[in-house]
Design a protein around this motif. Structure first.
Motif, PDB file in Angstrom:
ATOM      1  N   ALA A 109       0.821  -1.218   0.000  1.00  0.00           N
ATOM      2  CA  ALA A 109       0.000   0.000   0.000  1.00  0.00           C
ATOM      3  C   ALA A 109       0.850   1.261   0.000  1.00  0.00           C
ATOM      4  O   ALA A 109       0.400   2.329  -0.416  1.00  0.00           O
ATOM      5  CB  ALA A 109      -0.942  -0.003   1.207  1.00  0.00           C
ATOM      6  N   PRO A 113      -0.838   2.975  -3.468  1.00  0.00           N
ATOM      7  CA  PRO A 113      -2.061   3.200  -2.689  1.00  0.00           C
ATOM      8  C   PRO A 113      -3.330   3.140  -3.537  1.00  0.00           C
ATOM      9  O   PRO A 113      -4.355   2.625  -3.095  1.00  0.00           O
ATOM     10  CB  PRO A 113      -1.855   4.603  -2.091  1.00  0.00           C
ATOM     11  CG  PRO A 113      -0.720   5.220  -2.830  1.00  0.00           C
ATOM     12  CD  PRO A 113       0.110   4.107  -3.374  1.00  0.00           C
ATOM     13  N   TYR A 116      -5.438  -0.083  -3.945  1.00  0.00           N
ATOM     14  CA  TYR A 116      -6.294  -0.471  -2.813  1.00  0.00           C
ATOM     15  C   TYR A 116      -7.641   0.234  -2.880  1.00  0.00           C
ATOM     16  O   TYR A 116      -8.683  -0.364  -2.629  1.00  0.00           O
ATOM     17  CB  TYR A 116      -5.586  -0.164  -1.470  1.00  0.00           C
ATOM     18  CG  TYR A 116      -4.398  -1.072  -1.252  1.00  0.00           C
ATOM     19  CD1 TYR A 116      -4.498  -2.191  -0.432  1.00  0.00           C
ATOM     20  CD2 TYR A 116      -3.189  -0.851  -1.913  1.00  0.00           C
ATOM     21  CE1 TYR A 116      -3.420  -3.047  -0.259  1.00  0.00           C
ATOM     22  CE2 TYR A 116      -2.102  -1.697  -1.750  1.00  0.00           C
ATOM     23  CZ  TYR A 116      -2.222  -2.792  -0.926  1.00  0.00           C
ATOM     24  OH  TYR A 116      -1.169  -3.643  -0.761  1.00  0.00           O
ATOM     25  N   TYR A 170      -4.139  -0.490   3.551  1.00  0.00           N
ATOM     26  CA  TYR A 170      -4.871  -1.744   3.305  1.00  0.00           C
ATOM     27  C   TYR A 170      -5.939  -1.939   4.373  1.00  0.00           C
ATOM     28  O   TYR A 170      -7.114  -2.176   4.071  1.00  0.00           O
ATOM     29  CB  TYR A 170      -3.888  -2.925   3.314  1.00  0.00           C
ATOM     30  CG  TYR A 170      -4.566  -4.275   3.356  1.00  0.00           C
ATOM     31  CD1 TYR A 170      -5.214  -4.781   2.237  1.00  0.00           C
ATOM     32  CD2 TYR A 170      -4.569  -5.044   4.516  1.00  0.00           C
ATOM     33  CE1 TYR A 170      -5.843  -6.022   2.271  1.00  0.00           C
ATOM     34  CE2 TYR A 170      -5.201  -6.281   4.561  1.00  0.00           C
ATOM     35  CZ  TYR A 170      -5.836  -6.768   3.445  1.00  0.00           C
ATOM     36  OH  TYR A 170      -6.459  -7.988   3.489  1.00  0.00           O
TER      37      TYR A 170
END
Ligand code: NAD
Ligand code: UGA
Length: 367
Positions: A109, A113, A116, A170
Motif C-alpha cells: 500500500a 495506494p 487499494y 490496506y
C-alpha cells in the motif's frame, strides 16, 4: 455464445437446493480453494478474476488450470467493469457471492495506494451496486481482514473491539468495506457477511507473504529479515490454515440470510454480520522460522531488524466464539502441521533446486 454456455455450465449446481455462487478472486489463494470446495460438494461456481500481476500471474494461471479440471470456469475481468458484472447477473441467477477479490498485502500500500482504493473500495461498491439491482438479490459473504483491529490492544480480538486505529491503508480500505457493507444492508436489504481472516497460509499460497518467501529464501540460502515491535518484542500472528478458512467460508455461506430487497427500517430485514476466522493461537515470527528450518532441514540466515515494518501491527489473535456459535467454526490445524503441508506443496510445485545445488556442491556433482 460459447462463453455464455460455459458461464451457465460452471454456475449450475449439481445437488438439490445447491447454490449458484459467484466467487470473485477465484484465481487467488483463498478463492481457488473455496471454489474447489464448493464445486466438490455440488454447488455451481463461476469465478471472476482480473489476473493482475501484484504477484506472479503464472501461479494464478496454474490455479485456474486446476479449477478448470473441476469444471470451474473463471471469467477474466475486473470488479470495476459494471457492464460485465451486470451481464453475468443477467445470465446467472446467483444465490450467493463469495467476494474475495481485493488488493491484498499490507506493505504494498505504500508503493501503490491507488490499487487499494480501486479494488477494495470502488470495486466493492461496484459489485454491491450490481448485486442490489440483481433479481434475485444474492447473499454476499466477503473477505474483511484481521488488520481492521489495527493497534487495538485487547487480546484476543473480539468482533466488538475497536477498529478505529488502522495501521495501513490496506487495513483502512478493509475497514471502509465493512462500513460500506453496512450502508448497503441498511438501505437495500442486502444480506452481507464479513469474514475477518487472520494471516491465512497453505498450499497454493501467496508468494508475497512471509511464510512463502521465507521458504524460498531459506532454500536459496538468502538471508531473511525478521522485524521486531516498537518495544523490541517478537511480532506474533494468529496464522490460520487454509482448510480451516475454507470451512469457515462455506459455513458463513450456508448460514447467510436471504437478501430482502428492503432496508433496515423494515421488519425482518437481513442482518449485517461480521466474524473473526482465525486460529486462536498466535505464534511469534521466530517460531514460524524455526518450524520452517526443521521442515527444510536448513538453517535460516536471520537478519533481525530492531523496529517494526511499516504498516505492521504487533500481534493478531482471534476470538472465534461467534463463528463457532453461528456456524460451528473450529480451527483444527496447528502451524507445524499446516506448514508441513505447505512445504510439501512448495517442493512439488517449484522443485527443490536450491537445496540440491548446495548438496551437490558438497558432493562435487555439477548442475
Ligand atoms: P490473492 O491476491 O491471492 O487473491 C485475490 C485475487 O483477486 C487475485 O487473484 C487477484 O488477481 C484478484 N483481484 C484483485 N483485484 C481485482 C479486481 N479489481 N477485479 C478482479 N479481480 C481482482 O489474495 P488472498 O490471500 O486469496 O485473499 C483473498 C481475500 O482475503 C482478499 O480480500 C484479502 O484481502 C483477504 N484476506 C487475506 C488474508 C490472507 O492472509 N491471505 C488475510 C486477511 C484477509
Ligand atoms: C497478512 C496478509 O498478507 C494480508 O493480506 C492480510 O490482510 C493479513 O494477513 C490479515 O490477517 O488481515 P501479515 O500478517 O502482515 O498480513 O502477513 P505477512 O506479510 O506474511 O507477515 C507475517 C509476519 O511476518 C508479520 O508479523 C511480519 O512482521 C513478519 N515479516 C514479514 C517479517 O518479519 N519479515 C518480512 O520480511 C516480512
Amino acid at each position: 455464445a460459447a462463453w455464455e454456455k460455459q458461464v451457465r455450465l460452471s454456475s449450475t449446481p449439481r445437488r438439490t437446493n445447491g447454490f449458484s455462487v459467484l466467487v470473485t478472486g477465484a484465481a487467488g489463494f483463498v478463492g481457488s480453494h473455496c471454489s474447489l470446495a464448493l464445486k466438490k460438494r455440488g454447488d455451481g461456481v463461476l469465478g471472476l478474476d482480473n489476473f493482475n500481476n501484484y504477484y506472479d500471474p503464472s501461479l494464478k494461471r496454474a490455479r485456474q488450470n486446476l479449477l478448470s479440471k473441476h469444471q470451474v470456469f473463471i471469467v477474466e475481468g475486473d470488479l470495476n467493469d459494471g457492464p460485465l458484472l451486470t451481464k453475468l447477473f443477467d445470465v446467472v441467477p446467483f444465490t450467493h457471492v463469495l467476494h474475495l477479490a481485493a488488493q491484498a498485502g499490507v506493505r504494498y500500500a505504500m508503493q501503490n495506494p491507488q490499487s487499494y482504493i480501486s479494488s477494495n473500495i470502488a470495486g466493492f461498491v461496484n459489485l454491491l451496486e450490481v448485486a442490489k439491482a440483481a433479481n434475485p438479490q444474492p447473499s454476499i459473504v466477503w473477505a474483511s481482514s484481521s488488520s481492521v483491529y489495527g493497534l487495538n490492544t485487547e487480546n484476543p480480538f473480539s468482533e466488538r473491539d475497536r477498529t478505529d486505529q488502522p495501521a495501513s491503508l490496506y487495513a483502512a480500505t478493509k475497514k471502509a468495506g465493512e462500513e460500506i457493507a453496512h450502508t448497503y444492508n441498511h438501505i437495500y436489504g442486502l444480506s452481507l457477511t464479513g469474514l475477518r481472516f487472520f494471516t491465512v497460509y497453505g498450499p497454493w499460497g501467496r508468494p508475497d507473504m512471509a511464510y512463502f518467501f521465507f521458504t524460498k529464501d531459506i532454500l536459496q540460502g538468502k538471508s531473511i529479515d525478521i522485524y521486531k515491535t516498537h518495544d523490541q518484542k517478537e511480532v506474533a500472528r494468529d496464522f490460520t490454515y487454509i482448510d480451516d478458512v475454507v470451512k469457515g467460508c462455506l459455513g458463513a455461506l450456508d448460514t447467510a440470510e436471504k437478501s430482502t430487497g428492503s432496508g433496515g427500517k423494515k421488519k425482518g430485514a437481513a442482518q449485517l454480520r461480521v466474524y473473526n476466522l482465525g486460529n486462536t493461537s498466535p505464534v511469534p515470527v521466530g517460531r514460524l522460522v524455526s518450524i520452517l528450518e526443521g521442515l527444510l532441514s536448513t538453517k535460516a540466515k536471520k537478519h533481525v531488524i530492531t523496529m517494526p515494518r511499516n504498516g505492521d501491527v504487533p500481534f493478531t489473535h482471534a476470538n472465534v466464539t461467534l463463528a463457532f456459535k453461528d456456524f460451528g467454526y473450529k480451527p483444527t490445524t496447528d502451524l507445524s502441521t499446516g506448514l508441513r503441508k505447505f512445504v510439501k506443496w512448495y517442493i512439488s510445485y517449484y522443485g527443490i533446486q536450491s537445496k540440491t545445488r548446495k548438496e551437490s556442491q558438497a558432493t562435487g556433482e555439477s548442475g
